[in-house]
Scaffold this active site. Structure first.
Site, PDB file in Angstrom:
ATOM      1  N   GLN A  67      35.562  40.613  36.581  1.00  0.00           N
ATOM      2  CA  GLN A  67      35.940  42.018  36.679  1.00  0.00           C
ATOM      3  C   GLN A  67      35.132  42.880  35.721  1.00  0.00           C
ATOM      4  O   GLN A  67      34.472  42.398  34.811  1.00  0.00           O
ATOM      5  CB  GLN A  67      37.430  42.190  36.335  1.00  0.00           C
ATOM      6  N   GLU A  87      40.005  46.949  26.266  1.00  0.00           N
ATOM      7  CA  GLU A  87      41.105  46.036  25.976  1.00  0.00           C
ATOM      8  C   GLU A  87      40.718  45.011  24.916  1.00  0.00           C
ATOM      9  O   GLU A  87      39.544  44.858  24.564  1.00  0.00           O
ATOM     10  CB  GLU A  87      41.550  45.323  27.251  1.00  0.00           C
ATOM     11  N   ARG A 165      36.813  44.491  40.907  1.00  0.00           N
ATOM     12  CA  ARG A 165      36.552  43.059  41.059  1.00  0.00           C
ATOM     13  C   ARG A 165      35.114  42.869  41.533  1.00  0.00           C
ATOM     14  O   ARG A 165      34.725  43.317  42.600  1.00  0.00           O
ATOM     15  CB  ARG A 165      37.545  42.457  42.051  1.00  0.00           C
TER      16      ARG A 165
END
Length: 295
Positions: A67, A87, A165
């Protein structure tokens, strides 16, 4: 450790809202509580009405899809003003040969990437990194990545559910069809330059009576500390959030009790505790390890 695939532990995102368990807000969504009490977010987030971060557990029983996530600027322009997604992963458990994908082994053009995806040879360019328990990885928006089989992570991220994706190993779902890819958008946002293999940063535990902590990650979106509490030789550890920002305590090991005013909360491994900004003093008892997240 946790019988799950993916759970959203602290979220105001409409795709996976968190619900309050216990207390005066029992059964309400965290999103509703914050909309009613925006001051809970703290002065740093004045004017906002939703949690700026999202916290998950991800348990990869098999290799997850490759991803990439967009930046804030791309998401604002192309995804109706949404946030991008940077993240951090903290590895809670990992099998003997567990690994993850982080960036590319060598640089490539969009055309080259498209051809490798069509041919099913793109794995040759993906950088595979071995992982072990207690490792941490910072995944900046635009970084090609994937969690490998046998890895359990806690993920702290921007409040976003935007995932493009790039590759899914040509797997076929129960309907007999391959899962949808988002190659065009993924390649528009992906960093296609080669990247050095990520190294684990130097981490320094700081001790005071009953508790030790270390900084894991600091970026513009969040700060994450590992906090180890042991009140075996001390009755309690004091903890509170200042007026600047909320905090979130994610218990990743152990159990105990939190007391404040006339309230007691028993917590266990896997529990997530939202601490409003400018909170009353909390008294923590027990033997436990937390991820201490600050917005």
């Amino acid at each position: 450790m946790y019988p799950l695939a993916e759970t959203w532990e602290c979220s105001t995102h409409p795709d996976g809202p968190s619900y309050v368990s216990g207390g005066s807000f029992d059964g309400e969504t965290l999103a509703d509580v914050i909309r009613a009490h925006p001051d809970y977010l703290g002065s740093r987030h004045a004017g906002e009405s939703e949690l700026p971060i999202l916290i998950k557990f991800i348990d990869a029983k098999k290799d997850l899809s490759v991803q990439v996530h967009p930046t804030d600027a791309y998401a604002r322009e192309h995804e109706n003003g949404q946030r991008g997604k940077t993240e951090m992963w903290y590895v809670l458990d990992a099998g003997k040969d567990a690994s993850l994908i982080y960036g590319l082994r060598y640089s490539a053009s969009q055309q080259q990437m498209r051809q490798m995806i069509r041919e099913g040879s793109v794995t040759k360019i993906l950088q595979k990194v071995p992982v072990k328990k207690d490792d941490l990885f910072f995944i900046e928006a635009g970084t090609i990545h994937a969690i490998g089989a046998g890895t359990l992570v806690a993920e702290i991220q921007e409040n976003s559910n935007l995932t493009y994706r790039l590759y899914d190993y040509d797997r076929v779902g129960k309907d007999g069809k391959k899962r949808q890819l988002h190659v065009d958008k993924a390649l528009q946002v992906a960093n296609l330059q080669s990247s050095a293999e990520p190294r684990q940063p130097l981490r320094v535990l700081k001790y005071r009576q009953g508790v030790a902590s270390e900084l894991l990650c600091r970026c513009r979106y969040f700060e994450v500390y590992r906090m180890i509490v042991n009140t075996e030789r001390r009755q309690k550890v004091h903890y509170r959030a200042d007026a600047v920002s909320f905090r979130v305590l994610l218990c990743v090991n152990g159990c105990g009790m939190i007391r404040f005013e006339n309230t007691e909360i028993i917590f266990y491994e896997g529990d997530c505790i939202f601490v409003p900004a400018d909170s009353v003093m909390l008294r923590i008892h027990g033997q436990a390890q937390f991820l201490d997240v600050r917005g």
